[in-house]
Write an enzyme that holds these catalytic residues in place. Structure first.
Site, PDB file in Angstrom:
ATOM      1  N   HIS A 163      -7.984  -7.774  14.564  1.00  0.00           N
ATOM      2  CA  HIS A 163      -8.942  -8.733  13.990  1.00  0.00           C
ATOM      3  C   HIS A 163      -8.805 -10.118  14.621  1.00  0.00           C
ATOM      4  CE1 HIS A 163     -11.189  -6.795  10.804  1.00  0.00           C
ATOM      5  NE2 HIS A 163     -10.093  -6.272  10.278  1.00  0.00           N
ATOM      6  N   HIS A 206      -4.087  -2.877  13.255  1.00  0.00           N
ATOM      7  CA  HIS A 206      -5.438  -3.128  12.748  1.00  0.00           C
ATOM      8  C   HIS A 206      -5.664  -4.625  12.526  1.00  0.00           C
ATOM      9  CE1 HIS A 206      -8.924  -2.071   9.971  1.00  0.00           C
ATOM     10  NE2 HIS A 206      -8.660  -3.320   9.619  1.00  0.00           N
ATOM     11  N   GLU A 207      -4.719  -5.279  11.843  1.00  0.00           N
ATOM     12  CA  GLU A 207      -4.896  -6.697  11.515  1.00  0.00           C
ATOM     13  C   GLU A 207      -4.793  -7.584  12.748  1.00  0.00           C
ATOM     14  OE1 GLU A 207      -6.214  -7.390   8.759  1.00  0.00           O
ATOM     15  OE2 GLU A 207      -5.782  -5.487   7.790  1.00  0.00           O
ATOM     16  N   CYS A 212     -11.450  -0.736   6.094  1.00  0.00           N
ATOM     17  CA  CYS A 212     -11.355  -2.168   6.322  1.00  0.00           C
ATOM     18  C   CYS A 212     -12.138  -2.891   5.236  1.00  0.00           C
ATOM     19  CB  CYS A 212     -11.922  -2.505   7.704  1.00  0.00           C
ATOM     20  SG  CYS A 212     -11.853  -4.259   8.123  1.00  0.00           S
ATOM     21  N   LEU A 213     -11.569  -3.963   4.727  1.00  0.00           N
ATOM     22  CA  LEU A 213     -12.263  -4.735   3.696  1.00  0.00           C
ATOM     23  C   LEU A 213     -13.560  -5.350   4.231  1.00  0.00           C
ATOM     24  CD1 LEU A 213      -9.201  -6.488   1.997  1.00  0.00           C
ATOM     25  CD2 LEU A 213     -10.470  -4.475   1.211  1.00  0.00           C
ATOM     26  N   GLY A 261      -4.049  -5.175   3.908  1.00  0.00           N
ATOM     27  CA  GLY A 261      -3.931  -6.171   4.965  1.00  0.00           C
ATOM     28  C   GLY A 261      -5.188  -7.017   5.035  1.00  0.00           C
ATOM     29  N   GLN A 311     -11.266 -12.634   8.629  1.00  0.00           N
ATOM     30  CA  GLN A 311     -11.997 -11.887   7.606  1.00  0.00           C
ATOM     31  C   GLN A 311     -12.422 -12.775   6.436  1.00  0.00           C
ATOM     32  OE1 GLN A 311      -8.931  -8.523   7.611  1.00  0.00           O
ATOM     33  NE2 GLN A 311     -10.821  -7.515   6.948  1.00  0.00           N
TER      34      GLN A 311
END
Length: 165
Positions: free
Chosen positions: A134, A130-131, A88-89, A46, A51
């Site tokens: 963000h 999660h996304e 997480c990226l 994701g 991000q």
């Protein structure tokens, strides 16, 4: 399509609230393609527009079933509970234990700006929550109960494999 730079924890853009998408411009369509390319190149499941430094309410997800584009997503229902590790990226080399709803339903627009809903259980529910966090400047590290460094673990595994040969 192009790969975008993934912003990391400490970058102030990750803590800002993203703006609603009113019109899907050609630049935003290009952004969506770039986000998928960037997510796949980083082995993620994701990615949210903040991000990659863009404060728009856009999320891409691919948990293995099929790629999903969510524009202006809103969680309309969630229930149950799951506790598990999350990465997480934007927080490379770390994972944390996070409690999320086991099931959630999200209303959004797709890449053609048509309304739709997606329902998720387990991993997909975790990814959706999660996304979407963000988009509101929230990160999993804010709610994780435990954090651990997986970079050191993968280096240890590589050394063990080399020693076995």
């Amino acid at each position: 399509m192009a790969l975008r730079e993934i912003r990391e924890l400490g970058d102030e853009v990750l803590r800002k609230k993203a703006k609603e998408v009113k019109i899907l411009t050609p630049r935003l369509k290009e952004l969506i393609g770039d986000m998928f390319d960037t997510m796949y190149a980083a082995n993620g499941v994701g990615l949210a527009a903040p991000q990659v430094g863009i404060l728009r309410r856009i999320v891409v997800i691919d948990c293995g079933d099929n790629p999903i584009t969510l524009i202006n997503p809103v969680i309309v229902e969630k229930d149950g509970q799951q506790i598990g590790e999350e990465g997480c990226l934007s927080v490379p080399g770390k994972v944390g234990v996070v409690e999320r709803a086991m099931h959630c339903r999200v209303r959004a627009k797709n890449a053609d700006m048509q309304d739709f809903e997606v329902e998720g259980e387990g991993l997909l529910a975790r990814c959706l929550q999660h996304e979407i966090d963000h988009l509101d400047g929230k990160m999993y590290v804010d709610i994780a109960t435990e954090m651990r460094d997986v970079t050191a673990e993968s280096e240890d595994e590589e050394q063990e494999e080399t020693q076995e040969e």
